[in-house]
Each structure stands twice: as structure tokens, then as C-alpha cells.
Scaffold this motif. Structure first.
Motif, PDB file in Angstrom:
ATOM      1  N   ARG A  12     -34.369  18.703   0.991  1.00 49.52           N
ATOM      2  CA  ARG A  12     -33.985  19.063  -0.383  1.00 49.52           C
ATOM      3  C   ARG A  12     -32.766  18.264  -0.836  1.00 49.52           C
ATOM      4  N   LEU A  13     -31.862  17.932   0.095  1.00 56.83           N
ATOM      5  CA  LEU A  13     -30.642  17.214  -0.273  1.00 56.83           C
ATOM      6  C   LEU A  13     -30.917  15.786  -0.730  1.00 56.83           C
ATOM      7  N   ARG A  14     -32.095  15.264  -0.446  1.00 54.94           N
ATOM      8  CA  ARG A  14     -32.405  13.898  -0.873  1.00 54.94           C
ATOM      9  C   ARG A  14     -32.416  13.774  -2.390  1.00 54.94           C
ATOM     10  N   TRP A  15     -32.646  14.892  -3.085  1.00 54.59           N
ATOM     11  CA  TRP A  15     -32.678  14.867  -4.539  1.00 54.59           C
ATOM     12  C   TRP A  15     -31.336  15.285  -5.149  1.00 54.59           C
ATOM     13  N   ALA A  16     -30.357  15.576  -4.314  1.00 50.98           N
ATOM     14  CA  ALA A  16     -29.034  15.959  -4.818  1.00 50.98           C
ATOM     15  C   ALA A  16     -28.180  14.707  -4.959  1.00 50.98           C
ATOM     16  N   ARG A  17     -27.783  14.388  -6.167  1.00 45.59           N
ATOM     17  CA  ARG A  17     -27.053  13.149  -6.430  1.00 45.59           C
ATOM     18  C   ARG A  17     -25.546  13.311  -6.298  1.00 45.59           C
ATOM     19  N   THR A  18     -25.017  14.449  -6.677  1.00 49.22           N
ATOM     20  CA  THR A  18     -23.573  14.657  -6.687  1.00 49.22           C
ATOM     21  C   THR A  18     -23.189  15.716  -5.661  1.00 49.22           C
ATOM     22  N   TYR A  19     -21.884  15.764  -5.360  1.00 50.56           N
ATOM     23  CA  TYR A  19     -21.441  16.765  -4.388  1.00 50.56           C
ATOM     24  C   TYR A  19     -21.654  18.193  -4.880  1.00 50.56           C
ATOM     25  N   PRO A  20     -21.367  18.539  -6.143  1.00 52.46           N
ATOM     26  CA  PRO A  20     -21.648  19.913  -6.586  1.00 52.46           C
ATOM     27  C   PRO A  20     -23.105  20.318  -6.390  1.00 52.46           C
ATOM     28  N   GLU A  21     -24.037  19.385  -6.587  1.00 54.23           N
ATOM     29  CA  GLU A  21     -25.450  19.695  -6.360  1.00 54.23           C
ATOM     30  C   GLU A  21     -25.706  19.942  -4.878  1.00 54.23           C
ATOM     31  N   ARG A  22     -25.124  19.121  -4.007  1.00 52.33           N
ATOM     32  CA  ARG A  22     -25.288  19.309  -2.566  1.00 52.33           C
ATOM     33  C   ARG A  22     -24.675  20.631  -2.126  1.00 52.33           C
ATOM     34  N   ASP A  23     -23.550  20.963  -2.716  1.00 54.52           N
ATOM     35  CA  ASP A  23     -22.899  22.219  -2.350  1.00 54.52           C
ATOM     36  C   ASP A  23     -23.752  23.419  -2.744  1.00 54.52           C
ATOM     37  N   ARG A  24     -24.368  23.372  -3.912  1.00 55.74           N
ATOM     38  CA  ARG A  24     -25.217  24.478  -4.345  1.00 55.74           C
ATOM     39  C   ARG A  24     -26.415  24.656  -3.412  1.00 55.74           C
ATOM     40  N   VAL A  25     -26.963  23.545  -2.930  1.00 57.71           N
ATOM     41  CA  VAL A  25     -28.089  23.634  -1.999  1.00 57.71           C
ATOM     42  C   VAL A  25     -27.633  24.199  -0.659  1.00 57.71           C
ATOM     43  N   LEU A  26     -26.541  23.654  -0.121  1.00 62.26           N
ATOM     44  CA  LEU A  26     -26.082  24.064   1.206  1.00 62.26           C
ATOM     45  C   LEU A  26     -25.490  25.465   1.215  1.00 62.26           C
ATOM     46  N   ALA A  27     -25.106  25.979   0.055  1.00 64.74           N
ATOM     47  CA  ALA A  27     -24.590  27.346   0.006  1.00 64.74           C
ATOM     48  C   ALA A  27     -25.648  28.351   0.433  1.00 64.74           C
ATOM     49  N   LEU A  28     -26.917  27.986   0.313  1.00 63.33           N
ATOM     50  CA  LEU A  28     -28.005  28.885   0.703  1.00 63.33           C
ATOM     51  C   LEU A  28     -28.429  28.706   2.153  1.00 63.33           C
ATOM     52  N   PHE A  29     -27.972  27.641   2.815  1.00 62.83           N
ATOM     53  CA  PHE A  29     -28.460  27.331   4.153  1.00 62.83           C
ATOM     54  C   PHE A  29     -28.141  28.446   5.150  1.00 62.83           C
ATOM     55  N   ALA A  30     -26.878  28.821   5.280  1.00 63.51           N
ATOM     56  CA  ALA A  30     -26.505  29.831   6.272  1.00 63.51           C
ATOM     57  C   ALA A  30     -27.108  31.195   5.969  1.00 63.51           C
ATOM     58  N   PRO A  31     -27.029  31.715   4.722  1.00 64.61           N
ATOM     59  CA  PRO A  31     -27.642  33.022   4.458  1.00 64.61           C
ATOM     60  C   PRO A  31     -29.143  33.053   4.707  1.00 64.61           C
ATOM     61  N   LEU A  32     -29.878  32.007   4.271  1.00 60.53           N
ATOM     62  CA  LEU A  32     -31.324  32.003   4.466  1.00 60.53           C
ATOM     63  C   LEU A  32     -31.690  31.842   5.939  1.00 60.53           C
ATOM     64  N   THR A  33     -30.908  31.054   6.674  1.00 59.12           N
ATOM     65  CA  THR A  33     -31.143  30.929   8.109  1.00 59.12           C
ATOM     66  C   THR A  33     -30.900  32.253   8.810  1.00 59.12           C
ATOM     67  N   LEU A  34     -29.876  32.958   8.372  1.00 60.08           N
ATOM     68  CA  LEU A  34     -29.589  34.272   8.939  1.00 60.08           C
ATOM     69  C   LEU A  34     -30.740  35.242   8.685  1.00 60.08           C
ATOM     70  N   LEU A  35     -31.367  35.163   7.515  1.00 64.31           N
ATOM     71  CA  LEU A  35     -32.517  36.012   7.222  1.00 64.31           C
ATOM     72  C   LEU A  35     -33.768  35.541   7.967  1.00 64.31           C
ATOM     73  N   ALA A  36     -33.859  34.247   8.231  1.00 66.86           N
ATOM     74  CA  ALA A  36     -35.037  33.712   8.915  1.00 66.86           C
ATOM     75  C   ALA A  36     -35.070  34.123  10.382  1.00 66.86           C
ATOM     76  N   LEU A  37     -33.902  34.253  11.003  1.00 65.38           N
ATOM     77  CA  LEU A  37     -33.864  34.588  12.426  1.00 65.38           C
ATOM     78  C   LEU A  37     -34.606  35.888  12.743  1.00 65.38           C
ATOM     79  N   PRO A  38     -34.287  37.017  12.094  1.00 68.85           N
ATOM     80  CA  PRO A  38     -35.039  38.243  12.429  1.00 68.85           C
ATOM     81  C   PRO A  38     -36.519  38.146  12.087  1.00 68.85           C
ATOM     82  N   LEU A  39     -36.864  37.395  11.039  1.00 67.77           N
ATOM     83  CA  LEU A  39     -38.277  37.228  10.714  1.00 67.77           C
ATOM     84  C   LEU A  39     -39.006  36.484  11.832  1.00 67.77           C
TER      85      LEU A  39
END
Length: 367
Positions: free
Chosen positions: A54-81
Motif C-alpha cells: 500500500r505504501l507504494r502509492w503514498a507519495r508524501t510522508y503524511p500519506e505514509r504516516d496515515r497508512v502506517l498508523a493502522l499497521f499496529a492496531p490491525l496486526t494486533l486484531l489479526a493475531l487473535p483471528l
């Protein structure tokens, strides 16, 4: 005979998958240290690979930050699943190996037991015992998650309190020189030891919480301009500047040196989980990413702000470099691993792996 051997093999493999999954959940949620469990690491690595796409389409740092802000929470939810899915499939395979036919009924037996729904009755003592075990595992995993999430977010909240406060003291992005300039004007040199003491406790807590729950490393600050790695870099560099360049009549070591020591150990202990290479005993003369010109500019600004600096600037530079070399490699690797926002002397410069010993150079930082 061949059919019985195949059923036995299915049962053994299913039991092994269930045991490994329970071990992964236990080490992740219960054991108070960052144990390298393959299943947990695979989930984290797979989730990060998807986010990297997904980060390949992020051109600026704010865009990358918005994408990566979801990484840890979604990974945390993926583990129990993932854990629940493997346990569900594992017990379904066990029921099937014990004679539950067709496989759809075995799957429904497993789901009914795992989620404690009870709409499928056991067909015998052996399947009934397995259903009791599966229901216990399902309830136990749910209880662990309920207690784990508040503790995880409490650690995150405590970390972010000082990171947020640093924005007022060190600017955005945080700068070691700007931090010392403001502290000199507000607190004065005599009151700085209390400041280092506060950050020493912060580093000690980082070592305990982030090595026990490595996923905390990837939780980002509410503001894209703040980050725990750049905050750590600004504080460590400012403490190194104080201990190396500030003139003092007190022969005892200042608390700034203890802060650098605590920060170095914290970054290394957490970095060990990610197999980050570093020299455990670097030489004071090893090169660092900060240049002498940047150091001299910082000294000039501090002198203008009213700091009393040591007369021997060459020795001060050597002392500063000898202090920074202890934590620089791990700090820069964390800045790269977490995609920290650009900040002076930390996330704004590349990692020099060629400066590491050959045996440590082969290790790869990351997941």
C-alpha cells in the motif's frame, strides 16, 4: 490399515498445530518478555508486507504516516483471528480423525465448541472431551485478550505523555540543540538533573514494555510530527551534549550520563527482538553520522543561549562522539524500521551498516 495410519497422522499434525498456536498466544500475551515465536512473527511480517504494498502509492510522508498508523492496531486484531482460525481448523481435523463425517460436521463441531455456542452435541466421550478442551481454550484466549488490550494501551499512553511534552520543549521535529536552548532559559543548568531523571525512568519503562510487547514499537503518535524514536534521539543527543561539552565544577558524573546509559540499554534490548545488528562495545573513535560541523554549530547556539562550555572543543567533540556511538546504530535502525518523521540527527540520515563488525553485519534489522 493405511487408512488408520493416515487418520493418526492427521490427528498428530492437528494436535501439533493446536499446541504451537496456544504456545504462540501464551508467549505473546502472558510471558513478560519479547519471545521470538514464529507464528507471531509470521503474522507481523505478513501484515507488514501488505502495508508495504500500500505504501507504494503514498507519495508524501503524511500519506505514509496515515497508512502506517493502522499497521499496529490491525496486526494486533489479526493475531487473535489467526490463532482462532488455526485452533478451529485443528480441532476440526481432530474430530474428523475420530470419525466425525462429513468434514462439514467436523468443522461445525469445532466452531460450536470454540465459540461456546453449543448447537452441536458430542457424538461420544472422545469428541466430548475434545469439545470441553476447545471451549476452555476459546474462553481462555478471550479472557487473555480482554486483560491484554487495556495493559497494552496503558503502556502506549504513558509513553506518549513525555513524547507530547517534548514538542513544547524541543520543537517539531525535536532537536537536541533546541531542547537545551529552551531548558537553559526556563530551568537553568542546576535543574537539568531532574529532567534527565524523568527521561531515565521513561527509557527504563520503554525497555520493559516494548521488549515484552514488541508491537508497541509500531504504534505511532496521534500527531504525524511526533514519534517516540525521534523523541528518544533528541533526548539522548541533548544528554550527550551536556555530559561532553558543558563545563561543571562538580567532579561527580551528571545524571545526563545515566540517561544516556539507560537509553542505550533500552534501545539495544528492544532492538534484540528485531535482530538489529550493533557493536556491543564500540570504540570511542568509531565514526558517527553527526559531523563535526553540526556539533560546532550546536555548541555555538548553546553558548549564545548562555551555556558555559568546556574550553577544549576538540576533546568535547571526542567525548560527544564516544557517547553517541553507543546508541546511534540502533537509533537509526529504529527510525528506518518504524518510518519515523525526519528529525535532526536521527531520522534524517541513513544507516551505515559498513561500520559494524562482519559477524553482526550479516544480521538483518526488521521483522
Amino acid at each position: 490399515m493405511l487408512h488408520d495410519a493416515f487418520l493418526l497422522l492427521v490427528g498428530v499434525l492437528a494436535s501439533a498445530a493446536i499446541v504451537l498456536t496456544v504456545a504462540s498466544a501464551t508467549h505473546t500475551l502472558v510471558v513478560p518478555r519479547g519471545t521470538a515465536v514464529l507464528l507471531t512473527r509470521w503474522v507481523m511480517a505478513g501484515s507488514r508486507a501488505l502495508f508495504d504494498l500500500r505504501l507504494r502509492w503514498a507519495r508524501t510522508y503524511p500519506e505514509r504516516d496515515r497508512v502506517l498508523a493502522l499497521f499496529a492496531p490491525l496486526t494486533l486484531l489479526a493475531l487473535p483471528l489467526v490463532w482462532l482460525t488455526i485452533i478451529l481448523a485443528g480441532f476440526a481435523a481432530l474430530y474428523w480423525s475420530l470419525g466425525v463425517r462429513p468434514w462439514q460436521n467436523a468443522l461445525l463441531d469445532s466452531g460450536s465448541s470454540l465459540l461456546t455456542l453449543g448447537f452441536h452435541q458430542p457424538g461420544g466421550v472422545d469428541t466430548g472431551v475434545l469439545q470441553l478442551i476447545e471451549a476452555t481454550l476459546g474462553l481462555g484466549l478471550l479472557a487473555l485478550l480482554i486483560s491484554f488490550l487495556p495493559a497494552l494501551y496503558a503502556s502506549y499512553s504513558r509513553r506518549e505523555i513525555l513524547v507530547t511534552a517534548l514538542e513544547c520543549e524541543a520543537g517539531t521535529p525535536p532537536s537536541a540543540t533546541e531542547l537545551l536552548e529552551r531548558l537553559l532559559r526556563v530551568k537553568g543548568l542546576s535543574l537539568l538533573d531532574g529532567y534527565w531523571h524523568e527521561w531515565t525512568r521513561w527509557f527504563n519503562e520503554i525497555e520493559e514494555t516494548h521488549s515484552s510487547n514488541p508491537l508497541l514499537v509500531f504504534f505511532r503518535s496521534p500527531s504525524p510530527d511526533r514519534h517516540w524514536v525521534t523523541a528518544a534521539g533528541a533526548v539522548l543527543d541533548s544528554a550527550s551534549l551536556v555530559s561532553s561539552t558543558f563545563a561543571s565544577d562538580d567532579p561527580q558524573p551528571s545524571h545526563a550520563e545515566l540517561c544516556v546509559r539507560a537509553g542505550t540499554l533500552a534501545l539495544r534490548r528492544v532492538g534484540d527482538y528485531f535482530h538489529m545488528p550493533y557493536d556491543p562495545d564500540p570504540r570511542p573513535t568509531d565514526p558517527i553520522a553527526v559531523t563535526r560541523a553540526e556539533f560546532d554549530e550546536a555548541c555555538h547556539r548553546l553558548a549564545v543561549a548562555g551555556a558555559k562550555l568546556k574550553d577544549d572543543r576538540d576533546q568535547a567533540w571526542r567525548d560527544f562522539a564516544g557517547s553517541r556511538v553507543c546508541y546511534e546504530q540502533v537509533l537509526l535502525q529504529f527510525a528506518s524500521l518504524t518510518t519515523a518523521p525526519p528529525a535532526p540527527w536521527s531520522a534524517d540520515r541513513p544507516i551505515a551498516f559498513h561500520r559494524l563488525p562482519v559477524t553482526r553485519r550479516r544480521a538483518r534489522a526488521g521483522l
